[in-house]
Write a protein that holds these residues in place. Structure first.
Motif, mmCIF file in Angstrom:
data_model
loop_
_atom_site.group_PDB
_atom_site.id
_atom_site.type_symbol
_atom_site.label_atom_id
_atom_site.label_comp_id
_atom_site.label_asym_id
_atom_site.label_seq_id
_atom_site.Cartn_x
_atom_site.Cartn_y
_atom_site.Cartn_z
ATOM 1 N N PHE A 64 133.458 55.916 10.499
ATOM 2 C CA PHE A 64 131.963 56.705 11.230
ATOM 3 C C PHE A 64 132.230 56.408 12.330
ATOM 4 O O PHE A 64 132.480 57.490 13.057
ATOM 5 N N GLY A 65 131.938 55.046 12.610
ATOM 6 C CA GLY A 65 130.773 55.047 14.170
ATOM 7 C C GLY A 65 132.664 55.569 15.249
ATOM 8 O O GLY A 65 132.356 55.776 16.416
ATOM 9 N N VAL A 66 133.610 55.393 14.525
ATOM 10 C CA VAL A 66 134.782 55.662 15.430
ATOM 11 C C VAL A 66 134.870 57.182 16.293
ATOM 12 O O VAL A 66 135.180 57.377 17.117
ATOM 13 N N ALA A 67 135.097 57.665 14.918
ATOM 14 C CA ALA A 67 134.431 58.799 14.617
ATOM 15 C C ALA A 67 134.014 59.897 16.436
ATOM 16 O O ALA A 67 134.030 60.813 16.903
ATOM 17 N N LEU A 68 132.527 59.145 15.883
ATOM 18 C CA LEU A 68 131.640 59.361 16.677
ATOM 19 C C LEU A 68 132.231 59.291 18.157
ATOM 20 O O LEU A 68 131.703 59.648 19.086
ATOM 21 N N ALA B 142 133.913 61.961 19.328
ATOM 22 C CA ALA B 142 132.898 63.118 20.067
ATOM 23 C C ALA B 142 132.405 62.712 21.016
ATOM 24 O O ALA B 142 132.231 63.338 21.487
ATOM 25 N N TYR B 143 131.652 61.583 21.828
ATOM 26 C CA TYR B 143 131.155 60.847 22.219
ATOM 27 C C TYR B 143 132.185 61.408 23.893
ATOM 28 O O TYR B 143 131.301 61.845 24.457
ATOM 29 N N GLY B 144 133.494 61.266 23.734
ATOM 30 C CA GLY B 144 134.203 61.058 24.376
ATOM 31 C C GLY B 144 134.399 62.280 24.690
ATOM 32 O O GLY B 144 134.524 63.231 26.372
ATOM 33 N N LEU B 145 134.172 63.671 23.870
ATOM 34 C CA LEU B 145 134.526 65.513 24.062
ATOM 35 C C LEU B 145 133.689 65.613 24.500
ATOM 36 O O LEU B 145 134.037 66.314 25.487
ATOM 37 N N LEU B 146 132.089 65.203 24.433
ATOM 38 C CA LEU B 146 131.017 65.444 24.742
ATOM 39 C C LEU B 146 130.978 65.429 25.911
ATOM 40 O O LEU B 146 130.399 65.581 27.589
ATOM 41 N N ILE B 147 131.431 64.213 27.004
ATOM 42 C CA ILE B 147 131.512 63.628 27.932
ATOM 43 C C ILE B 147 132.853 64.139 29.186
ATOM 44 O O ILE B 147 132.512 63.393 30.190
ATOM 45 N N SER C 133 135.639 62.911 28.504
ATOM 46 C CA SER C 133 136.495 61.629 28.571
ATOM 47 C C SER C 133 138.226 61.503 28.088
ATOM 48 O O SER C 133 137.473 61.021 26.946
ATOM 49 N N ARG C 134 138.996 61.758 28.492
ATOM 50 C CA ARG C 134 140.339 61.928 27.513
ATOM 51 C C ARG C 134 140.957 60.363 26.920
ATOM 52 O O ARG C 134 140.748 60.590 26.063
ATOM 53 N N PRO C 135 140.688 59.584 27.620
ATOM 54 C CA PRO C 135 141.312 57.847 27.277
ATOM 55 C C PRO C 135 140.275 57.526 26.072
ATOM 56 O O PRO C 135 140.732 56.982 25.256
ATOM 57 N N VAL C 136 138.707 58.042 26.208
ATOM 58 C CA VAL C 136 137.872 57.546 25.047
ATOM 59 C C VAL C 136 138.081 58.344 23.701
ATOM 60 O O VAL C 136 138.204 57.857 23.375
ATOM 61 N N VAL C 137 138.777 59.919 24.195
ATOM 62 C CA VAL C 137 138.924 60.848 22.891
ATOM 63 C C VAL C 137 140.394 60.042 22.033
ATOM 64 O O VAL C 137 140.826 59.551 20.908
ATOM 65 N N VAL C 138 141.831 59.462 23.090
ATOM 66 C CA VAL C 138 142.489 59.005 23.079
ATOM 67 C C VAL C 138 142.983 57.867 22.363
ATOM 68 O O VAL C 138 143.057 57.614 21.154
ATOM 69 N N ALA C 139 141.906 56.943 22.894
ATOM 70 C CA ALA C 139 141.502 55.718 21.783
ATOM 71 C C ALA C 139 141.319 55.144 20.468
ATOM 72 O O ALA C 139 141.263 55.091 19.949
ATOM 73 N N ASN C 140 140.205 56.043 20.687
ATOM 74 C CA ASN C 140 139.399 56.194 19.363
ATOM 75 C C ASN C 140 140.531 57.450 18.417
ATOM 76 O O ASN C 140 139.842 56.671 17.102
ATOM 77 N N GLU D 80 121.490 64.301 23.846
ATOM 78 C CA GLU D 80 122.253 64.221 22.132
ATOM 79 C C GLU D 80 122.951 63.184 22.498
ATOM 80 O O GLU D 80 123.347 61.904 21.677
ATOM 81 N N THR D 81 124.013 63.639 24.016
ATOM 82 C CA THR D 81 125.149 62.901 23.907
ATOM 83 C C THR D 81 124.789 61.708 23.601
ATOM 84 O O THR D 81 125.452 60.459 23.183
ATOM 85 N N GLU D 82 123.781 60.840 24.750
ATOM 86 C CA GLU D 82 123.696 59.161 24.675
ATOM 87 C C GLU D 82 123.171 59.589 23.078
ATOM 88 O O GLU D 82 123.874 57.872 22.575
ATOM 89 N N LEU D 83 122.192 59.653 22.433
ATOM 90 C CA LEU D 83 122.337 59.973 21.028
ATOM 91 C C LEU D 83 123.248 58.891 20.100
ATOM 92 O O LEU D 83 123.783 58.289 19.797
ATOM 93 N N ILE D 84 124.230 60.581 20.095
ATOM 94 C CA ILE D 84 126.120 59.793 20.225
ATOM 95 C C ILE D 84 126.529 58.594 19.977
ATOM 96 O O ILE D 84 127.148 57.638 19.381
ATOM 97 N N GLY D 85 126.411 58.115 21.554
ATOM 98 C CA GLY D 85 127.268 57.541 21.993
ATOM 99 C C GLY D 85 126.379 55.961 21.352
ATOM 100 O O GLY D 85 126.795 54.969 20.736
ATOM 101 N N GLY D 86 124.869 56.075 20.934
ATOM 102 C CA GLY D 86 123.969 55.049 21.228
ATOM 103 C C GLY D 86 124.713 54.604 19.322
ATOM 104 O O GLY D 86 124.563 53.519 19.305
#
Lengths: 93, 93
Positions: A44-48, A51-56, A58-65, B2-8
């Protein structure tokens, strides 16, 4: 430059590290020592994180996760199967 | 916001997820299904994430990875002990 290199290496190592664990679970069909709670929370954490990578953006964060999520799900699904199988066995007939 | 909340939340979940695994390894003294390679790579990767957090001056990244590193080391040390014990047993006398 150096900072991004360390971040990239850290992401690669923590992502790649789930490959030998997923391979071991498939090869040995043994998940006894593996914590179901760990992989429920972790998946669940890695899925979040994805989502965080999509919101910011950042392709590397999305791909790695996405890679880590796939490997963690392989382990989680095997663990859930074994927990269910153990429960079915222990149920009185 | 919201983004920071998801990251946290993502950081909290992926960090906290190693607690039930470390507890299970200590409670059951069983690491057979756990991959030594996973925890060698993962521990080194998490240490690099901590260094990355120091370099970018992000306290949450440093703290989350310090906690994960401690928990991952507990699991790694137990696994190394069991691998060594198994080797000593299998050595001809």
């Amino acid at each position: 430059m150096e900072t991004e290199l360390i971040g990239g290496l850290a992401a690669t190592l923590t992502t790649a590290s789930f490959l030998p664990q997923a391979a071991r679970v498939i090869r040995t069909n043994d998940t006894a020592a593996i914590s179901l709670w760990m992989y429920l929370l972790f998946t669940f954490g890695v899925a979040l994180w994805g989502a965080y990578g999509l919101l910011i953006g950042s392709r590397p964060v999305v791909v790695a996760n996405a890679v880590t999520l796939t490997l963690a799900l392989v382990i989680l699904v095997q663990k859930i199967r074994h927990v269910r199988a153990a429960r079915t066995k222990s149920r009185p007939r």
